[in-house]
Motif scaffolding. Structure first.
Motif, PDB file in Angstrom:
ATOM      1  N   PHE A  70       0.820  -1.215   0.000  1.00 27.64           N
ATOM      2  CA  PHE A  70       0.000   0.000   0.000  1.00 27.64           C
ATOM      3  C   PHE A  70       0.853   1.263   0.000  1.00 27.64           C
ATOM      4  O   PHE A  70       0.515   2.247  -0.665  1.00 27.64           O
ATOM      5  CB  PHE A  70      -0.968  -0.006   1.190  1.00 27.64           C
ATOM      6  N   LEU A  71       1.954   1.254   0.732  1.00 31.64           N
ATOM      7  CA  LEU A  71       2.846   2.422   0.741  1.00 31.64           C
ATOM      8  C   LEU A  71       3.476   2.641  -0.636  1.00 31.64           C
ATOM      9  O   LEU A  71       3.608   3.775  -1.095  1.00 31.64           O
ATOM     10  CB  LEU A  71       3.918   2.264   1.818  1.00 31.64           C
ATOM     11  N   VAL A  72       3.844   1.556  -1.300  1.00 34.86           N
ATOM     12  CA  VAL A  72       4.400   1.658  -2.657  1.00 34.86           C
ATOM     13  C   VAL A  72       3.319   2.162  -3.609  1.00 34.86           C
ATOM     14  O   VAL A  72       3.587   3.012  -4.466  1.00 34.86           O
ATOM     15  CB  VAL A  72       4.994   0.306  -3.118  1.00 34.86           C
ATOM     16  N   ALA A  73       2.088   1.689  -3.467  1.00 32.91           N
ATOM     17  CA  ALA A  73       0.981   2.157  -4.317  1.00 32.91           C
ATOM     18  C   ALA A  73       0.789   3.660  -4.148  1.00 32.91           C
ATOM     19  O   ALA A  73       0.642   4.390  -5.136  1.00 32.91           O
ATOM     20  CB  ALA A  73      -0.298   1.404  -3.971  1.00 32.91           C
ATOM     21  N   LYS A  74       0.800   4.121  -2.920  1.00 33.99           N
ATOM     22  CA  LYS A  74       0.648   5.563  -2.640  1.00 33.99           C
ATOM     23  C   LYS A  74       1.767   6.359  -3.319  1.00 33.99           C
ATOM     24  O   LYS A  74       1.515   7.369  -3.979  1.00 33.99           O
ATOM     25  CB  LYS A  74       0.679   5.775  -1.125  1.00 33.99           C
ATOM     26  N   LYS A  90      -4.299  12.721  -6.617  1.00 33.06           N
ATOM     27  CA  LYS A  90      -5.387  13.663  -6.300  1.00 33.06           C
ATOM     28  C   LYS A  90      -6.657  13.379  -7.104  1.00 33.06           C
ATOM     29  O   LYS A  90      -7.760  13.551  -6.607  1.00 33.06           O
ATOM     30  CB  LYS A  90      -4.915  15.088  -6.518  1.00 33.06           C
ATOM     31  N   THR A  91      -6.505  12.933  -8.348  1.00 33.59           N
ATOM     32  CA  THR A  91      -7.691  12.678  -9.173  1.00 33.59           C
ATOM     33  C   THR A  91      -8.361  11.358  -8.824  1.00 33.59           C
ATOM     34  O   THR A  91      -9.548  11.190  -9.030  1.00 33.59           O
ATOM     35  CB  THR A  91      -7.328  12.670 -10.672  1.00 33.59           C
ATOM     36  N   GLY A  92      -7.581  10.414  -8.314  1.00 33.24           N
ATOM     37  CA  GLY A  92      -8.138   9.144  -7.871  1.00 33.24           C
ATOM     38  C   GLY A  92      -7.576   7.964  -8.625  1.00 33.24           C
ATOM     39  O   GLY A  92      -7.174   8.067  -9.776  1.00 33.24           O
ATOM     40  N   TYR A  93      -7.571   6.854  -7.935  1.00 32.99           N
ATOM     41  CA  TYR A  93      -7.062   5.616  -8.508  1.00 32.99           C
ATOM     42  C   TYR A  93      -7.699   4.444  -7.779  1.00 32.99           C
ATOM     43  O   TYR A  93      -8.336   4.607  -6.744  1.00 32.99           O
ATOM     44  CB  TYR A  93      -5.533   5.545  -8.438  1.00 32.99           C
ATOM     45  N   MET A 132      -1.043  -6.563  -6.567  1.00 30.84           N
ATOM     46  CA  MET A 132      -2.012  -5.476  -6.491  1.00 30.84           C
ATOM     47  C   MET A 132      -1.956  -4.687  -7.799  1.00 30.84           C
ATOM     48  O   MET A 132      -0.879  -4.329  -8.262  1.00 30.84           O
ATOM     49  CB  MET A 132      -1.646  -4.564  -5.314  1.00 30.84           C
ATOM     50  N   HIS A 133      -3.122  -4.444  -8.377  1.00 30.85           N
ATOM     51  CA  HIS A 133      -3.215  -3.595  -9.560  1.00 30.85           C
ATOM     52  C   HIS A 133      -3.410  -2.160  -9.091  1.00 30.85           C
ATOM     53  O   HIS A 133      -4.285  -1.886  -8.265  1.00 30.85           O
ATOM     54  CB  HIS A 133      -4.429  -3.982 -10.412  1.00 30.85           C
ATOM     55  N   LEU A 134      -2.622  -1.249  -9.619  1.00 31.19           N
ATOM     56  CA  LEU A 134      -2.813   0.187  -9.428  1.00 31.19           C
ATOM     57  C   LEU A 134      -3.334   0.708 -10.758  1.00 31.19           C
ATOM     58  O   LEU A 134      -2.667   0.598 -11.787  1.00 31.19           O
ATOM     59  CB  LEU A 134      -1.495   0.861  -9.063  1.00 31.19           C
ATOM     60  N   LEU A 135      -4.574   1.216 -10.742  1.00 31.35           N
ATOM     61  CA  LEU A 135      -5.243   1.665 -11.968  1.00 31.35           C
ATOM     62  C   LEU A 135      -5.685   3.110 -11.818  1.00 31.35           C
ATOM     63  O   LEU A 135      -6.244   3.489 -10.780  1.00 31.35           O
ATOM     64  CB  LEU A 135      -6.479   0.791 -12.235  1.00 31.35           C
ATOM     65  N   GLY A 136      -5.470   3.914 -12.841  1.00 35.16           N
ATOM     66  CA  GLY A 136      -5.918   5.305 -12.797  1.00 35.16           C
ATOM     67  C   GLY A 136      -5.643   6.016 -14.107  1.00 35.16           C
ATOM     68  O   GLY A 136      -5.309   5.406 -15.117  1.00 35.16           O
ATOM     69  N   GLY A 137      -5.798   7.325 -14.063  1.00 39.31           N
ATOM     70  CA  GLY A 137      -5.561   8.143 -15.246  1.00 39.31           C
ATOM     71  C   GLY A 137      -6.806   8.405 -16.065  1.00 39.31           C
ATOM     72  O   GLY A 137      -6.748   9.053 -17.106  1.00 39.31           O
ATOM     73  N   LYS A 138      -7.949   7.897 -15.613  1.00 34.66           N
ATOM     74  CA  LYS A 138      -9.241   8.158 -16.242  1.00 34.66           C
ATOM     75  C   LYS A 138     -10.324   7.756 -15.247  1.00 34.66           C
ATOM     76  O   LYS A 138     -10.047   7.074 -14.249  1.00 34.66           O
ATOM     77  CB  LYS A 138      -9.411   7.389 -17.544  1.00 34.66           C
ATOM     78  N   LYS A 139     -11.568   8.162 -15.513  1.00 35.42           N
ATOM     79  CA  LYS A 139     -12.673   7.700 -14.671  1.00 35.42           C
ATOM     80  C   LYS A 139     -12.840   6.205 -14.915  1.00 35.42           C
ATOM     81  O   LYS A 139     -12.988   5.770 -16.047  1.00 35.42           O
ATOM     82  CB  LYS A 139     -13.950   8.456 -15.002  1.00 35.42           C
ATOM     83  N   LEU A 140     -12.821   5.449 -13.846  1.00 34.61           N
ATOM     84  CA  LEU A 140     -12.820   3.992 -13.974  1.00 34.61           C
ATOM     85  C   LEU A 140     -14.209   3.377 -13.929  1.00 34.61           C
ATOM     86  O   LEU A 140     -14.380   2.230 -14.296  1.00 34.61           O
ATOM     87  CB  LEU A 140     -11.935   3.378 -12.887  1.00 34.61           C
TER      88      LEU A 140
END
Length: 150
Positions: free
Chosen positions: A98-102, A112-115, A134-142
């Motif tokens: 979780f710390l790496v994901a952050k 800030k936009t969300g993931y 763990m998948h880290l996904l973002g960069g658009k509305k999911l």
């Protein structure tokens, strides 16, 4: 009383079967575990990957099939097949995921936009690599994680 106990046991047997993994999935899972994780091969540098983070316990890299503009896999170096196989000794490495994901979300400009962070466990969740990740996904509305029932 005997009939009630037999009925209860039959219900429990039926529901346990209904909630178990399919035989085909169990077979594929066992074969993949014996063969070894593709992620372990990346960790050992036996397979190439675009690595974006690494320390003694965790590695993060870009998957082959992107599902969002930002999509990273964050993986403990210790091969843990599923969350169901986690032990008390794994608590620190799980927290580190979780710390790496952050950290990576901030670096990729999506903090800030969300993931979304996602971990798939077994058949119903679609787990196909039996090395916890763990998948880290973002960069658009999911959108919603699941289809909303009305």
């Amino acid at each position: 009383m005997k009939k009630i106990i037999l009925f209860s046991l039959s219900i429990l047997s039926f529901t346990a079967v209904g909630w178990s993994q399919s035989l085909e999935y169990q077979k594929q899972k066992a074969e993949k575990i014996v063969k070894g994780s593709v992620f372990t091969k990346i960790i050992k540098r036996e397979l190439p990957a675009t690595i974006v983070y690494e320390d003694d316990d965790v590695i993060a890299f870009t998957p082959l099939r992107l599902q969002a503009p930002v999509h990273l896999l964050i993986v403990p170096k210790k091969e843990i097949h599923t969350i169901n196989d986690v032990t008390d000794e794994d608590a620190l490495v799980l927290g580190k995921l979780f710390l790496v994901a952050k950290k990576l979300a901030k670096e990729k400009g999506i903090s800030k936009t969300g993931y979304r962070l996602s971990i798939n466990i077994n058949e119903d969740a679609g787990q196909s690599v039996f090395h916890l990740h763990m998948h880290l996904l973002g960069g658009k509305k999911l959108g919603p994680m699941l289809t909303q029932e009305k």
